[in-house]
Design a protein around this motif. Structure first.
Motif, mmCIF file in Angstrom:
data_model
loop_
_atom_site.group_PDB
_atom_site.id
_atom_site.type_symbol
_atom_site.label_atom_id
_atom_site.label_comp_id
_atom_site.label_asym_id
_atom_site.label_seq_id
_atom_site.Cartn_x
_atom_site.Cartn_y
_atom_site.Cartn_z
ATOM 1 N N PHE A 92 0.808 -1.222 0.000
ATOM 2 C CA PHE A 92 0.000 0.000 0.000
ATOM 3 C C PHE A 92 0.845 1.279 0.000
ATOM 4 O O PHE A 92 0.410 2.304 -0.518
ATOM 5 C CB PHE A 92 -0.950 0.013 1.204
ATOM 6 N N PHE A 93 2.051 1.216 0.573
ATOM 7 C CA PHE A 93 2.849 2.438 0.694
ATOM 8 C C PHE A 93 4.027 2.508 -0.267
ATOM 9 O O PHE A 93 4.745 3.509 -0.284
ATOM 10 C CB PHE A 93 3.346 2.603 2.131
ATOM 11 N N PHE A 94 4.233 1.461 -1.075
ATOM 12 C CA PHE A 94 5.300 1.538 -2.074
ATOM 13 C C PHE A 94 4.853 1.000 -3.429
ATOM 14 O O PHE A 94 4.852 1.733 -4.419
ATOM 15 C CB PHE A 94 6.553 0.786 -1.614
ATOM 16 N N LEU A 95 4.485 -0.276 -3.484
ATOM 17 C CA LEU A 95 4.145 -0.884 -4.769
ATOM 18 C C LEU A 95 2.958 -0.195 -5.437
ATOM 19 O O LEU A 95 3.004 0.112 -6.634
ATOM 20 C CB LEU A 95 3.845 -2.372 -4.580
ATOM 21 N N LEU A 96 1.897 0.036 -4.678
ATOM 22 C CA LEU A 96 0.701 0.658 -5.260
ATOM 23 C C LEU A 96 0.962 2.091 -5.728
ATOM 24 O O LEU A 96 0.626 2.433 -6.871
ATOM 25 C CB LEU A 96 -0.453 0.612 -4.261
ATOM 26 N N PRO A 97 1.575 2.962 -4.908
ATOM 27 C CA PRO A 97 1.865 4.318 -5.393
ATOM 28 C C PRO A 97 2.783 4.336 -6.607
ATOM 29 O O PRO A 97 2.531 5.064 -7.582
ATOM 30 C CB PRO A 97 2.533 5.001 -4.193
ATOM 31 N N ALA A 98 3.862 3.542 -6.575
ATOM 32 C CA ALA A 98 4.775 3.491 -7.729
ATOM 33 C C ALA A 98 4.054 2.946 -8.955
ATOM 34 O O ALA A 98 4.259 3.430 -10.076
ATOM 35 C CB ALA A 98 5.994 2.638 -7.399
ATOM 36 N N GLY B 119 0.052 8.898 -6.510
ATOM 37 C CA GLY B 119 1.130 7.954 -6.245
ATOM 38 C C GLY B 119 2.445 8.646 -5.950
ATOM 39 O O GLY B 119 3.165 8.285 -5.008
ATOM 40 N N TYR B 120 2.773 9.673 -6.739
ATOM 41 C CA TYR B 120 4.011 10.425 -6.563
ATOM 42 C C TYR B 120 4.035 11.099 -5.191
ATOM 43 O O TYR B 120 5.042 11.054 -4.476
ATOM 44 C CB TYR B 120 4.117 11.472 -7.668
ATOM 45 N N SER B 121 2.921 11.706 -4.821
ATOM 46 C CA SER B 121 2.838 12.415 -3.537
ATOM 47 C C SER B 121 2.975 11.458 -2.366
ATOM 48 O O SER B 121 3.623 11.780 -1.362
ATOM 49 C CB SER B 121 1.506 13.175 -3.449
ATOM 50 N N VAL B 122 2.383 10.266 -2.482
ATOM 51 C CA VAL B 122 2.489 9.276 -1.409
ATOM 52 C C VAL B 122 3.937 8.830 -1.239
ATOM 53 O O VAL B 122 4.434 8.717 -0.103
ATOM 54 C CB VAL B 122 1.580 8.059 -1.694
ATOM 55 N N ILE B 123 4.628 8.586 -2.340
ATOM 56 C CA ILE B 123 6.036 8.175 -2.267
ATOM 57 C C ILE B 123 6.867 9.247 -1.565
ATOM 58 O O ILE B 123 7.705 8.944 -0.697
ATOM 59 C CB ILE B 123 6.596 7.908 -3.681
ATOM 60 N N ILE B 124 6.656 10.507 -1.918
ATOM 61 C CA ILE B 124 7.399 11.606 -1.283
ATOM 62 C C ILE B 124 7.104 11.658 0.213
ATOM 63 O O ILE B 124 8.015 11.780 1.043
ATOM 64 C CB ILE B 124 7.041 12.952 -1.939
ATOM 65 N N LEU B 125 5.818 11.583 0.564
ATOM 66 C CA LEU B 125 5.424 11.663 1.974
ATOM 67 C C LEU B 125 6.001 10.499 2.777
ATOM 68 O O LEU B 125 6.518 10.697 3.883
ATOM 69 C CB LEU B 125 3.896 11.681 2.077
ATOM 70 N N VAL B 126 5.934 9.299 2.228
ATOM 71 C CA VAL B 126 6.482 8.123 2.912
ATOM 72 C C VAL B 126 7.997 8.264 3.093
ATOM 73 O O VAL B 126 8.539 7.963 4.166
ATOM 74 C CB VAL B 126 6.155 6.836 2.122
ATOM 75 N N ALA B 127 8.685 8.747 2.060
ATOM 76 C CA ALA B 127 10.138 8.930 2.148
ATOM 77 C C ALA B 127 10.494 9.940 3.232
ATOM 78 O O ALA B 127 11.437 9.729 4.011
ATOM 79 C CB ALA B 127 10.686 9.380 0.795
ATOM 80 N N LEU B 128 9.732 11.035 3.300
ATOM 81 C CA LEU B 128 10.018 12.067 4.303
ATOM 82 C C LEU B 128 9.749 11.560 5.715
ATOM 83 O O LEU B 128 10.599 11.706 6.611
ATOM 84 C CB LEU B 128 9.173 13.306 4.020
ATOM 85 N N LEU B 129 8.588 10.959 5.931
ATOM 86 C CA LEU B 129 8.230 10.490 7.268
ATOM 87 C C LEU B 129 9.159 9.368 7.729
ATOM 88 O O LEU B 129 9.550 9.314 8.904
ATOM 89 C CB LEU B 129 6.780 10.008 7.276
ATOM 90 N N THR B 130 9.533 8.490 6.808
ATOM 91 C CA THR B 130 10.453 7.398 7.157
ATOM 92 C C THR B 130 11.824 7.948 7.545
ATOM 93 O O THR B 130 12.455 7.465 8.500
ATOM 94 C CB THR B 130 10.592 6.422 5.980
ATOM 95 N N SER B 131 12.285 8.963 6.826
ATOM 96 C CA SER B 131 13.576 9.576 7.140
ATOM 97 C C SER B 131 13.553 10.212 8.526
ATOM 98 O O SER B 131 14.499 10.050 9.314
ATOM 99 C CB SER B 131 13.933 10.632 6.095
ATOM 100 N N LEU B 132 12.484 10.927 8.828
ATOM 101 C CA LEU B 132 12.374 11.576 10.143
ATOM 102 C C LEU B 132 12.316 10.537 11.253
ATOM 103 O O LEU B 132 12.907 10.722 12.325
ATOM 104 C CB LEU B 132 11.129 12.470 10.174
ATOM 105 N N LYS B 133 11.618 9.433 11.003
ATOM 106 C CA LYS B 133 11.547 8.356 11.991
ATOM 107 C C LYS B 133 12.924 7.753 12.218
ATOM 108 O O LYS B 133 13.312 7.476 13.362
ATOM 109 C CB LYS B 133 10.567 7.294 11.516
#
Length: 434
Positions: free
Chosen positions: A67-73, A338-352
């Motif tokens: 849901f957070f990588f394959l589907l958005p990409a 999809g593009y926006s979800v990938i960016i958001l996931v990358a940012l939140l994962t980095s902060l975590k």
């Protein structure tokens, strides 16, 4: 006899990465007159990624990764592909290259032969070698030891030395901002940031001398702003004591404002019309977003060899200064989501990750680099628009989404030489068994 897995469809990923760096990421094909070869190389790379998608094993992928990588990409890839098909002509077919990053993202991280260590090492060496050449040529050009010649590309008019380019000024002379082997100074600055992070984390002394010099000579305003973010993310990884983190970050903030505040203001004002257009486009984007989504759910018809040509058929086209909007133009609503979800996931994962850093240095390179790279979403090209996303970032991002923060531990913790020696040992062992 030990049965070895069938990997006839798996190319050498290091060579595939090098193919991408030379023929897709850099401007070397135009500089060296290899544009025809570049088309063949890109076709080979696209074919390889598509075959790898067919051979990838997605059955063990967790729901969160789906849901957070394959589907958005997949949404981005599907949106781009649909718009190319509905715009089908010779010019639209020339846009097949924009499928490369997302085909790579859906294939490379899932390959048995993928190595995060090897990918980062190949990338770092490419950036280091190209930076050394760029600095030498830059000195030679501006001291009169090397004459430049004009070339025309889809990115505009340039002057070129032997391996590097310079924007051509109105009087025909080369501009002082360094491009290196890339079409824009900002692109050079963007790709230098993760290379500098790699040099910092792995203590590459020569790289820490050469790479910052090339970075400074790009005179990229966005690059300098992103470098400040990089300094912050590196600090968060470097020390785990919150008091020390706060003090260092405060010093960085004060230093940036004191030393570079006036520079940023002067540089932004110097952009004059360019800066005004970007501000107006940002305001207009939010005001007209609903209208554009309703009228262009599948994207804007693709024309010409560059994004700017889309303005000839779309009077509402706002330029390519904001990456999710560009995804909307190229692939419609699904691609933008999809593009926006990938960016958001990358940012939140980095902060975590940065809130509680792990000891692995390659994972550190990825999550220290991502916040400054995401800053380029508000400019032009981003890491997500390049197959380098698949080689350098995607696998750690998938591991983080999965929750284990590990990418093939056997490969991540070993050097490239160790990996090569181990593979040779496994190959010889397989021959002995047979």
């Amino acid at each position: 006899m030990t049965k070895k897995p069938n990997r006839w469809w798996t190319p050498s990923l290091s060579w595939l990465l090098l193919l991408v760096l030379i023929f897709q990421t850099s401007l070397l094909p135009d500089i060296l007159g290899l544009r025809g070869t570049a088309r063949v190389a890109n076709a080979i790379a696209l074919s390889a990624f598509l075959i790898m998608i067919l051979g990838a094993n997605y059955r063990r992928v967790s729901e969160s990764v789906f849901f957070f990588f394959l589907l958005p990409a997949g949404l981005v890839l599907l949106g781009y592909a649909i718009n190319i098909l509905r715009s089908l002509d010779s010019q639209a077919l020339g846009r097949l290259g924009m499928l490369l990053p997302w085909c790579a993202a859906l294939s490379v991280p899932f390959m048995p032969s993928y190595s995060l260590a090897a990918s980062w090492l190949v990338f770092y060496r490419f950036m280091l070698i190209s930076s050394v050449i760029s600095c030498v040529e830059y000195w030679a050009v501006f001291t009169g030891h090397l004459a430049t010649k004009p070339i025309e590309t889809v990115y505009g008019s340039f002057n070129t030395g032997i391996f590097t380019t310079y924007l051509r000024t109105p009087d025909g002379s080369p501009h002082f901002r360094m491009h290196g082997v890339f079409p824009e100074p900002g692109t050079l600055a963007m790709w230098l940031l993760p290379a500098i992070v790699y040099a910092l984390v792995f203590r590459k002394r020569f790289g820490l001398v050469v790479l910052p010099i090339a970075f400074f000579l790009s005179y990229s305003l966005g690059g300098f702003a992103s470098a400040a973010v990089m300094a912050g993310s590196f600090t968060l990884w470097w020390t785990r004591r919150w008091l020390v983190r706060g003090l260092i970050l405060a010093v960085i903030a004060v230093g940036v404002v004191t030393l570079f505040g006036n520079f940023f203001v002067r540089s932004y004002d110097a952009k004059a019309e360019s800066a005004t257009v970007r501000e107006e486009n940002a305001i207009r984007f939010w005001k007209t977003l609903g209208h554009q989504i309703m009228t262009r759910p599948l994207g804007t018809p693709l024309v010409g060899a560059s994004l700017s040509a889309i303005g000839t058929v779309d009077s509402d086209y706002l330029g390519s200064d904001f990456a999710p909007y560009t995804a909307l133009v190229l692939g419609g609503v699904g691609a933008m989501i999809g593009y926006s979800v990938i960016i958001l996931v990358a940012l939140l994962t980095s902060l975590k990750y940065l809130a509680k850093p792990r000891p692995d240095r390659l994972m550190a390179c990825v999550f220290i680099s991502l916040p400054p790279l995401i800053m380029f979403v508000f400019q032009r090209v981003t890491v997500f628009d390049s197959p380098l996303f698949a080689f350098l970032v995607a696998a750690p991002l998938i591991a983080a989404i999965r929750g284990d923060w590990v990418v093939a531990p056997r490969q991540v913790t070993q050097s490239y030489r160790d990996l090569r020696e181990q593979r040779n040992t496994e190959r010889l062992s397989g021959r002995a068994d047979s």
